[in-house]
Motif scaffolding. Structure first.
Motif, PDB file in Angstrom:
ATOM      1  N   PHE B 273       0.870  -1.251   0.081  1.00  0.00           N
ATOM      2  CA  PHE B 273       0.054  -0.067  -0.007  1.00  0.00           C
ATOM      3  C   PHE B 273       1.002   1.243   0.065  1.00  0.00           C
ATOM      4  N   GLN B 274       2.111   1.141  -0.665  1.00  0.00           N
ATOM      5  CA  GLN B 274       3.140   2.225  -0.999  1.00  0.00           C
ATOM      6  C   GLN B 274       3.295   3.126   0.417  1.00  0.00           C
ATOM      7  N   GLU B 275       3.562   2.249   1.433  1.00  0.00           N
ATOM      8  CA  GLU B 275       4.060   2.960   2.636  1.00  0.00           C
ATOM      9  C   GLU B 275       5.634   3.162   2.704  1.00  0.00           C
ATOM     10  N   THR B 276       6.381   1.792   2.363  1.00  0.00           N
ATOM     11  CA  THR B 276       7.787   1.839   2.543  1.00  0.00           C
ATOM     12  C   THR B 276       8.530   1.713   1.001  1.00  0.00           C
ATOM     13  N   ASN B 277       9.508   1.992   0.998  1.00  0.00           N
ATOM     14  CA  ASN B 277      10.276   1.923  -0.261  1.00  0.00           C
ATOM     15  C   ASN B 277       9.724   2.646  -1.266  1.00  0.00           C
ATOM     16  N   ILE B 278       9.242   4.012  -0.754  1.00  0.00           N
ATOM     17  CA  ILE B 278       8.716   4.828  -1.838  1.00  0.00           C
ATOM     18  C   ILE B 278       9.843   6.169  -2.224  1.00  0.00           C
ATOM     19  N   LEU B 279      10.175   6.192  -3.317  1.00  0.00           N
ATOM     20  CA  LEU B 279      10.884   7.123  -3.756  1.00  0.00           C
ATOM     21  C   LEU B 279      10.310   8.127  -4.875  1.00  0.00           C
ATOM     22  N   ILE B 310      15.974  13.962  -4.800  1.00  0.00           N
ATOM     23  CA  ILE B 310      15.312  12.715  -4.720  1.00  0.00           C
ATOM     24  C   ILE B 310      14.742  12.736  -3.303  1.00  0.00           C
ATOM     25  N   SER B 311      13.579  12.375  -3.107  1.00  0.00           N
ATOM     26  CA  SER B 311      13.024  12.165  -1.654  1.00  0.00           C
ATOM     27  C   SER B 311      12.229  10.800  -1.224  1.00  0.00           C
ATOM     28  N   LYS B 312      12.356  10.504   0.014  1.00  0.00           N
ATOM     29  CA  LYS B 312      11.678   9.441   0.260  1.00  0.00           C
ATOM     30  C   LYS B 312      10.433   9.547   1.119  1.00  0.00           C
ATOM     31  N   TYR B 313       9.607   8.734   1.058  1.00  0.00           N
ATOM     32  CA  TYR B 313       8.590   8.782   1.911  1.00  0.00           C
ATOM     33  C   TYR B 313       8.373   8.326   3.241  1.00  0.00           C
ATOM     34  N   GLU B 314       8.279   9.094   4.178  1.00  0.00           N
ATOM     35  CA  GLU B 314       8.561   8.579   5.618  1.00  0.00           C
ATOM     36  C   GLU B 314       7.156   8.089   6.053  1.00  0.00           C
ATOM     37  N   PRO B 315       6.558   6.964   6.278  1.00  0.00           N
ATOM     38  CA  PRO B 315       5.498   6.582   6.649  1.00  0.00           C
ATOM     39  C   PRO B 315       5.055   6.808   7.929  1.00  0.00           C
ATOM     40  N   PRO B 322      14.051  14.390   1.962  1.00  0.00           N
ATOM     41  CA  PRO B 322      15.192  14.029   0.966  1.00  0.00           C
ATOM     42  C   PRO B 322      15.927  12.979   1.578  1.00  0.00           C
ATOM     43  N   CYS B 323      16.383  12.182   0.339  1.00  0.00           N
ATOM     44  CA  CYS B 323      16.960  11.105   0.908  1.00  0.00           C
ATOM     45  C   CYS B 323      18.405  10.898  -0.034  1.00  0.00           C
ATOM     46  N   SER B 324      19.411  10.788   0.859  1.00  0.00           N
ATOM     47  CA  SER B 324      20.780  10.720  -0.063  1.00  0.00           C
ATOM     48  C   SER B 324      21.277   9.365   0.279  1.00  0.00           C
ATOM     49  N   ASP B 325      20.602   8.226   0.265  1.00  0.00           N
ATOM     50  CA  ASP B 325      20.929   6.806   0.363  1.00  0.00           C
ATOM     51  C   ASP B 325      21.179   6.116  -0.856  1.00  0.00           C
ATOM     52  N   ILE B 326      20.754   6.799  -2.157  1.00  0.00           N
ATOM     53  CA  ILE B 326      20.869   5.907  -3.123  1.00  0.00           C
ATOM     54  C   ILE B 326      22.353   5.937  -3.570  1.00  0.00           C
ATOM     55  N   LYS B 327      23.059   5.072  -3.896  1.00  0.00           N
ATOM     56  CA  LYS B 327      24.351   4.900  -4.109  1.00  0.00           C
ATOM     57  C   LYS B 327      24.629   4.560  -5.346  1.00  0.00           C
ATOM     58  N   LYS B 374      15.641   1.316 -11.425  1.00  0.00           N
ATOM     59  CA  LYS B 374      14.766   0.376 -11.180  1.00  0.00           C
ATOM     60  C   LYS B 374      15.587  -0.670 -10.367  1.00  0.00           C
ATOM     61  N   ARG B 375      14.905  -0.830  -9.235  1.00  0.00           N
ATOM     62  CA  ARG B 375      15.483  -1.849  -8.156  1.00  0.00           C
ATOM     63  C   ARG B 375      14.262  -2.364  -7.587  1.00  0.00           C
ATOM     64  N   ARG B 376      14.488  -3.850  -7.333  1.00  0.00           N
ATOM     65  CA  ARG B 376      13.484  -4.487  -6.854  1.00  0.00           C
ATOM     66  C   ARG B 376      13.052  -4.146  -5.525  1.00  0.00           C
ATOM     67  N   GLY B 377      11.808  -3.845  -5.330  1.00  0.00           N
ATOM     68  CA  GLY B 377      11.293  -3.703  -3.892  1.00  0.00           C
ATOM     69  C   GLY B 377      10.909  -1.866  -4.114  1.00  0.00           C
ATOM     70  N   PHE B 378      11.612  -1.290  -4.879  1.00  0.00           N
ATOM     71  CA  PHE B 378      11.439   0.222  -4.889  1.00  0.00           C
ATOM     72  C   PHE B 378      10.955   0.922  -5.747  1.00  0.00           C
ATOM     73  N   THR B 379      10.370   2.172  -5.678  1.00  0.00           N
ATOM     74  CA  THR B 379       9.608   2.447  -6.829  1.00  0.00           C
ATOM     75  C   THR B 379      10.650   2.847  -7.858  1.00  0.00           C
ATOM     76  N   TYR B 380      10.047   2.909  -9.210  1.00  0.00           N
ATOM     77  CA  TYR B 380      10.801   3.097 -10.283  1.00  0.00           C
ATOM     78  C   TYR B 380      10.982   4.627 -10.538  1.00  0.00           C
ATOM     79  N   LEU B 381      12.282   5.059 -10.693  1.00  0.00           N
ATOM     80  CA  LEU B 381      12.567   6.537 -10.826  1.00  0.00           C
ATOM     81  C   LEU B 381      12.838   6.802 -12.606  1.00  0.00           C
ATOM     82  N   LYS B 382      11.739   7.685 -13.038  1.00  0.00           N
ATOM     83  CA  LYS B 382      11.956   7.857 -14.443  1.00  0.00           C
ATOM     84  C   LYS B 382      12.072   9.281 -14.670  1.00  0.00           C
TER      85      LYS B 382
END
Lengths: 118, 441
Positions: B273-279, B310-315, B322-327, B374-382
């Motif tokens: 339901f789009q709470e976690t792993n949302i970018l 890029i930001s990440k949703y905090e449920p 803002p999220c700087s974790d994407i390497k 595109k990474r498994r489990g995370f939203t696709y960023l396009k």
């Protein structure tokens, strides 16, 4: 005077040629020849640089080389027009007119050269 | 005693899961048989505490519709009616796929009975076994029947790492080779699909022969599998609705240790339901290296800078941080093919900002800055930004190159020589004229 038969024939020929040239040519023409020689050296130098080192700004090479070659052609033309031995060829071209043509052509040549030199 | 236990579990679930909201909406349609609805009371109460508004509907009821006039009526749909053969007219595989395309998330429970939704799972690269062949495991030794299997939970991008083993009863599926599939729960190694629920052993053997030996056995089987569509909506197929039931939630996995069903269900719901792993990409910008505003067009060989936020949703707090974790983010500078593919690295000191500096290629044309993550489990960023790259103007080329000095000196010496020559020639001319004039006299 010791005979020159011990020296090779080509050196003899070259020396005779040089002697005839320096004796028979008027000073004015020798002055033009000196300028022509300088232009030839400059052109050879630029060509050697292009071939041996790099032809990177090719337009610059063309401009510089064309500058020397064009100036050589114009000066050689003036020399033949000014030469008193050619007076029959160029009846209606006085030496002043020849120099005027030479100067005008050279100005136009330099204008093009600097435009293309980049 | 049972009442006390259920209250205890309710309290535990309340404490362990804080209020967390979905990023796309709170309305949930639950399609469940009315006489089975009370079996899942703990699950539904948990959802209500998270803030979801549940609407219950019998499978054959006419309303509320899943999608009405091409507009989905709910943000999420849970289908727990896994044994119903026929649903209402608006709940078909086609309508569910249509609703997925409109950013609705689904949780679909499967069962060993063949329903109209069994064909839907095959569309998502999940290969179900023949009807009547649920999962069976004879290890570990337990009092429960072999169809009730304790499954240990491996941590992955969807479920957290400290969840106790869960009780499972239902069908396994084999997962096809689709990069958009997100496996969530795998079967234990000693388990296999068996025709204990009225299936025919011949069908099982035939299916296995067609698909290869060992197709319905072992830990390659998936029990709960998610799928993220290109629109970033998520659907999770659960092998059996009993995973969410109160009975399994309250069953002990071993002496005095409650099962992890509640926490596992919570994690599955949170991911689906789009709470976690949302970018998401907040904004992108591009400019020359020494400027700050984007230009209308760029010249070949220009140094360009591209920046993405890029930001990440905090449920827990329902905000986009803002999220700087994407390497491993990549930027492509593309004209039909990527001419440049470079790493888009996070800028230290600026949370959420990713930046790359590169030189535009020698080709001119219409290029695109492309982010395709595109990474498994995370939203696709396009993201795709089109920008023209023009060749240099006639006066835009580099001038006065140090490599061209011999040519410059050649040309300049020719000019100087010409001027000196003409000066001396004219001087000599005037002297000759004077001498001639003298002689003539």
């Amino acid at each position: 005077m010791a005979p020159k038969s011990s020296t090779p024939a080509s050196a003899n020929v070259a020396r005779t040629l040089w002697k005839a040239y320096s004796d028979d040519t008027p000073d004015r023409l020798k002055f033009i020849d000196a300028f022509l020689f300088f232009l030839m050296l400059s052109g050879i130098a630029q060509f050697l640089y292009c071939v041996l080192v790099t032809n990177y700004p090719f337009n610059a090479f063309l401009a510089g080389f064309a500058s020397t070659v064009g100036q050589f052609v114009l000066t050689a033309s003036m020399r033949s027009q000014v030469n008193p031995e050619n007076k029959n060829e160029f009846k209606d071209v006085s030496p002043e007119r020849a120099f005027g043509d030479f100067a005008l052509g050279s100005i136009i040549l330099h204008f093009f050269v600097y435009n293309f030199l980049g | 005693m049972l009442r006390l236990r259920s209250l205890l579990f309710l309290a535990v679930s309340l404490l362990t899961c804080l209020y967390a909201r979905s990023s796309t909406g709170d309305s949930v349609l639950v399609i469940v048989e009315p006489n089975k609805q009370d079996n899942y009371s703990l699950f539904f109460d948990g959802l209500k505490e998270q803030g979801y508004e549940l609407t219950f509907r019998a499978p054959k009821a006419e309303g509320p519709l899943v999608v009405e006039y091409d507009v989905p009526s709910f943000s999420h749909v849970i289908i727990l009616a896994s044994e119903t053969k026929n649903f209402a007219k608006d709940v078909t595989p086609q309508s569910l796929v249509q609703v997925l395309g409109k950013k609705t998330n689904l949780i679909i429970a499967l069962s060993s009975k063949q329903t109209s939704l069994s064909s839907l799972a095959a569309e998502f690269s999940l290969i179900l076994p023949p009807p009547g062949t649920p999962l069976v495991s004879y290890f570990p030794e337990r009092e429960e029947p072999p169809q009730v299997v304790p499954v240990s939970v491996q941590a992955n991008s969807v479920v957290s790492s400290n969840i106790k083993p869960v009780w499972f009863s239902g069908v396994p599926h084999s997962i096809g080779n689709n990069p958009m599939v997100v496996p969530i729960l795998r079967a234990p190694a000693e388990s296999f699909a068996s025709e204990t629920d009225g299936g025919s052993p011949d069908a099982l053997v035939d299916a296995a022969e067609r698909g290869g030996e060992g197709l319905w056995a072992g830990s390659q089987l998936g029990l709960v599998t998610g799928f993220q569509t290109l629109d970033n909506s998520r659907v999770t197929f659960v092998g059996g609705a009993d995973l969410f039931s109160d009975e399994f939630a309250q069953k002990e996995i071993s002496k005095d240790i409650p099962s992890g069903n509640v926490a596992f269900a919570r994690d599955v719901v949170a991911w689906t339901f789009q709470e976690t792993n949302i970018l998401r990409i907040e904004s992108t910008t591009h400019h020359h290296v020494n400027q700050t505003e984007p230009s209308e067009q760029y010249t070949t060989n220009d140094e360009l800078v591209y920046t993405a936020y890029i930001s990440k949703y905090e449920p827990k707090t329902s905000i986009w941080a803002p999220c700087s974790d994407i390497k491993d983010l990549q930027l492509e500078f593309t004209m039909l093919d990527p001419h440049i593919r470079t790493a888009l690295l996070p800028v230290s000191g600026n949370p959420g900002k990713y930046s790359a500096t590169f030189r535009a290629p020698y080709r001119h044309g219409v290029f695109k800055f492309v982010i395709d993550y595109k990474r498994r489990g995370f939203t696709y960023l396009k993201s795709s930004t089109t920008v023209p790259v023009v060749p240099p103007r006639h006066d835009g080329y580099p001038r006065f190159l140090s490599a061209a000095w011999p040519y410059y000196t050649g040309a300049i010496s020719t000019s100087i020589g010409f001027f000196l020559f003409s000066a001396l020639w004219l001087a000599g001319d005037s002297r000759e004229k004077k001498a001639k004039g003298h002689k003539a006299e």
